[in-house]
Write a protein that holds these residues in place. Structure first.
Motif, PDB file in Angstrom:
ATOM      1  N   ARG A  52      -0.686   4.303  -4.393  1.00 34.64           N
ATOM      2  CA  ARG A  52       0.768   4.274  -4.524  1.00 34.64           C
ATOM      3  C   ARG A  52       1.408   5.585  -4.060  1.00 34.64           C
ATOM      4  N   ASP A  53       0.794   6.712  -4.433  1.00 34.93           N
ATOM      5  CA  ASP A  53       1.332   8.008  -4.011  1.00 34.93           C
ATOM      6  C   ASP A  53       1.288   8.165  -2.497  1.00 34.93           C
ATOM      7  N   GLN A  56       4.079   6.241  -0.923  1.00 34.00           N
ATOM      8  CA  GLN A  56       5.341   6.958  -1.045  1.00 34.00           C
ATOM      9  C   GLN A  56       5.435   8.110  -0.055  1.00 34.00           C
ATOM     10  N   GLN A  57       4.290   8.725   0.265  1.00 34.56           N
ATOM     11  CA  GLN A  57       4.283   9.841   1.216  1.00 34.56           C
ATOM     12  C   GLN A  57       4.286   9.375   2.670  1.00 34.56           C
ATOM     13  N   THR A  61       0.907   1.715   4.014  1.00 36.90           N
ATOM     14  CA  THR A  61       1.919   0.693   3.780  1.00 36.90           C
ATOM     15  C   THR A  61       1.242  -0.541   3.205  1.00 36.90           C
TER      16      THR A  61
END
Length: 238
Positions: A52-53, A56-57, A61
């Motif tokens: 998930r991190d 976000q970065q 995807t």
């Protein structure tokens, strides 16, 4: 003795190592959470946080019902600041290299004289440099410099220092102007950038000042599928 990083960070580092090394190229599907949890002997929640991190970065995807994939992370440059392209590339964990095509003194034609704020026919410095990321061309830099303000410009070792670094060392940049447009390029430019002439490119005209002095004018050509430009602005609350 330094403590080991959290388990989710160890998973993240493993994934990033695979991405940066090229083992997992753009669009590669990474192992599912269940497999990562088994491989690292952690809970699925920990594996989920690691993924998930990175989503976000911008490294990964998710495609619901399909899986998680490595993103096609284009090189990115700011429209409101002047960054050193070598630092940009290295900050992504990639290899930077440049090829100097031209290093010369010329007489300013009408366009250069107008853009650089000098008289027609004035003596100016000119460099033409290809910037590469992991051996892939991402920018063709066609730069003109006023020798009055940076007299040692052409003596620089551009294999070690980018033109940006040379200019900043000589004359700290205080102001910058950018003009961006979509363009198609000629055969020679396409060859330098390893693209087809039908491939769209981004052209950025950049002029930089140090105080009241106009130091440099450059035209930067980026292959459109390898580069993106970013602008941000913070509005004050009324």
């Amino acid at each position: 003795m330094a403590s080991a990083p959290p388990l989710y960070q160890q998973i993240q580092q493993h994934l990033l190592d695979k991405i940066h090394s090229g083992d997992w190229p753009a669009h590669h599907q990474i192992p599912p959470e269940e497999q990562l949890a088994r491989d690292f002997a952690v809970s699925r929640m920990t594996a989920n946080k690691a993924i998930r991190d990175l989503v976000q970065q911008g490294y990964l995807t998710r495609q619901p019902g399909v899986g998680t994939f490595v993103t096609d992370r284009k090189a990115e440059s700011s429209l409101v600041e002047v960054y050193n392209i070598a630092e940009e590339v290295r900050s992504r964990g990639h290899r930077y290299r440049s090829e100097v095509l031209t290093r010369e003194v010329i007489e300013a034609d009408e366009e250069v004289a107008l853009r650089l704020g000098v008289r027609l026919g004035s003596r100016v410095f000119h460099t033409l440099i290809i910037h590469l990321e992991n051996e892939v061309p991402i920018q063709l830099e066609n730069r003109y410099v006023n020798p009055r303000w940076v007299p040692d410009y052409l003596d620089a070792d551009f294999s070690r220092h980018t033109p940006n670094e040379v200019l900043v060392a000589a004359c700290p940049i205080t102001d910058v102007e950018h003009i961006v447009e979509a363009v198609l390029v000629d055969d020679q430019t396409a060859e330098w950038l390893s693209i087809a002439t039908a491939d769209p490119c981004l052209s950025m005209i950049r002029r930089t000042w140090s105080g009241e002095q106009l130091i440099s004018y450059a035209r930067l050509i980026h292959p459109g599928d390898r580069y993106k430009l970013r602008s941000s602005m913070r509005r004050e609350a009324s």
